[in-house]
Design an enzyme around this catalytic site. Structure first.
Site, PDB file in Angstrom:
ATOM      1  N   GLY A 150      29.177  33.031  37.819  1.00 34.69           N
ATOM      2  CA  GLY A 150      29.060  34.098  38.802  1.00 34.69           C
ATOM      3  C   GLY A 150      30.395  34.764  39.057  1.00 34.69           C
ATOM      4  O   GLY A 150      30.502  35.997  39.118  1.00 34.69           O
ATOM      5  N   ASP A 151      31.445  33.952  39.214  1.00 34.54           N
ATOM      6  CA  ASP A 151      32.793  34.491  39.390  1.00 34.54           C
ATOM      7  C   ASP A 151      33.209  35.312  38.174  1.00 34.54           C
ATOM      8  O   ASP A 151      33.764  36.408  38.300  1.00 34.54           O
ATOM      9  CB  ASP A 151      33.795  33.349  39.584  1.00 34.54           C
ATOM     10  CG  ASP A 151      33.761  32.769  40.984  1.00 34.54           C
ATOM     11  OD1 ASP A 151      33.643  33.550  41.946  1.00 34.54           O
ATOM     12  OD2 ASP A 151      33.860  31.542  41.123  1.00 34.54           O
ATOM     13  N   LEU A 152      33.000  34.757  37.000  1.00 30.84           N
ATOM     14  CA  LEU A 152      33.436  35.434  35.779  1.00 30.84           C
ATOM     15  C   LEU A 152      32.699  36.748  35.574  1.00 30.84           C
ATOM     16  O   LEU A 152      33.302  37.770  35.221  1.00 30.84           O
ATOM     17  CB  LEU A 152      33.232  34.507  34.580  1.00 30.84           C
ATOM     18  CG  LEU A 152      34.076  33.228  34.593  1.00 30.84           C
ATOM     19  CD1 LEU A 152      33.593  32.263  33.508  1.00 30.84           C
ATOM     20  CD2 LEU A 152      35.550  33.538  34.391  1.00 30.84           C
TER      21      LEU A 152
END
Length: 407
Positions: free
Chosen positions: A172-174
Site C-alpha cells: 500500500g505504501d509503495l
C-alpha cells in the site's frame, strides 16, 4: 546532476515509506531531493530494525536504506522559528513538496495550502494520507497492513477465504508512492502550460483500490465478491503454482492453443471432458492441480523448465530473495546499484526499475541510464547535507534578490 528531472528541486518532508518512495522515484530521474528530518532521530525508519548495519555509534537501518537513495538530508526543528524560517526558504526555491503528515499537521506548523501557494505559486504539492484527506474517516492514521485489510487486499490474498494474508512487502505504501510520483509528473507537465502548481492527493486506500483490477469489476459489474484462493487463478487454468521434486514451479497456460501443447506433457488428453475448455478447467481446478502435481512430482525444476520453454509454455520457479539478487538476469537489468555510503563504505542497493535509453541505443552507440541518472548516491546519514543546503539557500536568495532588483 543528470536525468530528465535534473532541473527540479524536490522538498521531501515525508517519513516512513509512501512519501519517501515517491521522492526517491523523482530522485532516480535526476531531481535534487532535499529530505527534511527532525533532530530527534530523523525519519522514523532510521529506527526500524533489526536488521541494522554499521558500528553502534553510526548504525543504519536497512529499511531506511531501501527508500532514501539519491537524497540529501537536512535537520530542521519545525517547532522553532529558525526551523520554520529555513523551511520557508526551501519552499520558495523548490518545485515539488512531498508530505505525508496526518491531516492538519502542516496547518498547525504554519504552512496550510494557502500559505504554500502564497510562498511559491509554482509549487506542486504531493500529499499522501492513509484513507484520504477528507471524508468521514479522512483523519485516520495510515499504516500499510491496516490499509491492506481495510482496502480488501488481504481478503484476496492467502491460501483460502478464512486465512486473509498481507502481501510480503508494504504494498500500500509503495503503490501510494508510485501513484504520487506519477501525479507529480503530470502536474509538472501542466505547470508548463499554466505556470501554476497544484496539489496532488493520493492515499494508501486509493492506491490499493486502484490495483483491484478484475477483482474490482467482478464486484462492480457482475456482483461477485472475490476471496482468497491460494495460488490457483480464479479465472484461468492451468495457471498457478505446482510442486516438482526440488522446487515450486509456476505455469501459465493462457489459451486453448497452449493447453493443447501442455496437456500431453502432464499425461492428460486435450479433449478430456473435465478440462476441455478453460471454463471446465476453472471449475475443476483442484482436480487439475492434483494431476499436474502428480506429473511433476518426480521431475527436477532444471529439467522441467527447458521442456516447458521448448513447448512455448510460460513457466518459472519460485525464487527466494537471495536467488533473485544473485541471478544474472536481475543484474543485467540494472537492478543492483553499487554506491559509497558516508559511514558504511561501499554497499549494494536494489536499483530503480526504469531504464532510459538514449536516441541511438538501437544502433549500439547510445547509452542506457538506470533510473534516468548516470550516477546514484547512497542514502544520507542524518543531517549529512545541512551545511551544504544552507549554503545553497544563501546563494539562491542572493540570486533571487539580484533578479528582483534588476526587474
Amino acid at each position: 546532476m543528470s536525468g530528465p528531472l535534473c532541473d527540479l528541486v524536490v522538498l521531501d518532508l515525508s517519513r516512513a515509506l509512501a512519501g519517501p518512495h515517491a521522492a526517491m522515484m523523482l530522485g532516480d530521474m535526476g531531481a535534487r531531493v532535499i529530505k527534511v528530518e527532525n533532530p530527534d532521530g530523523g525519519d522514523d525508519t532510521r529506527g526500524w530494525g533489526p536488521p541494522f548495519v554499521g558500528s553502534q555509534d553510526a548504525r543504519e537501518s536497512t529499511y531506511f536504506l531501501s527508500c532514501n537513495r539519491n537524497k540529501e538530508s537536512i535537520v530542521l526543528d519545525l517547532k522553532t522559528e529558525e526551523g520554520r524560517a529555513t523551511l520557508t526558504r526551501l519552499i520558495r526555491h523548490s518545485d515539488v513538496l512531498v508530505e505525508n503528515f496526518r491531516t492538519g499537521v502542516l496547518d498547525r506548523l504554519g504552512f496550510p495550502m494557502a500559505e504554500l501557494r502564497r510562498l511559491n505559486p509554482r509549487l506542486v504539492v504531493l500529499s499522501i494520507t492513509g484513507f484520504g484527506h477528507d471524508g468521514p474517516q479522512g483523519g485516520r492514521p495510515g499504516y500499510d497492513q491496516i490499509a491492506q485489510g481495510e482496502a480488501g487486499l488481504m481478503s484476496l490474498t492467502g491460501p483460502g477465504p478464512d486465512d486473509p494474508t498481507r502481501i510480503g512487502v508494504p504494498i500500500g505504501d509503495l503503490l501510494a508512492g508510485m501513484y504520487g510520483a506519477y501525479g507529480v509528473v503530470a502536474a509538472l507537465h501542466e505547470r508548463e502550460r499554466t505556470g501554476l502548481g497544484q496539489v496532488v492527493r493520493t492515499s494508501l486506500l486509493a492506491a490499493i483500490v486502484g490495483v483491484h483490477a478484475f477483482q474490482g469489476t467482478n464486484y462492480t459489474v457482475a456482483g461477485q465478491v472475490g476471496h482468497a484462493q491460494g495460488n490457483l487463478h480464479p479465472s484461468l487454468q492451468p495457471y498457478g503454482s505446482y510442486r516438482c521434486r526440488d522446487a515450486i514451479i509456476q505455469v501459465a497456460v493462457g489459451s486453448e492453443k497452449l493447453w493443447a501443447r501442455f496437456a500431453p506433457m502432464v499425461g492428460l488428453a486435450v479433449d478430456d471432458p473435465r478440462f476441455a475448455v478453460n471454463a471446465d478447467r476453472v471449475g475443476n481446478r483442484a482436480e487439475l492441480a492434483d494431476a499436474i502435481n502428480a506429473a511433476f512430482a518426480d521431475r527436477a525444476v532444471d529439467e522441467l523448465l527447458p521442456e516447458l520453454a521448448a513447448a512455448g509454455i510460460p513457466a518459472g520457479e519460485v525464487r527466494t530473495i537471495d536467488r533473485v539478487y544473485d541471478w544474472d538476469q536481475t543484474k543485467s537489468q540494472g537492478l543492483l546499484l553499487d554506491v559509497m555510503h558516508s559511514t558504511l563504505g561501499p554497499i549494494t542497493l536494489p536499483g530503480p526499475p526504469i531504464r532510459l535509453d538514449g536516441p541511438d541505443a538501437g544502433s549500439g552507440s547510445g547509452t542506457a541510464t538506470d533510473g534516468g541518472r548516470r550516477r546514484h548516491e547512497a542514502p544520507p546519514t542524518l543531517g549529512q547535507h545541512t551545511d551544504a543546503v544552507q549554503a545553497w539557500l544563501d546563494a539562491e536568495d542572493a540570486r533571487a534578490l539580484h533578479a528582483a532588483r534588476r526587474a
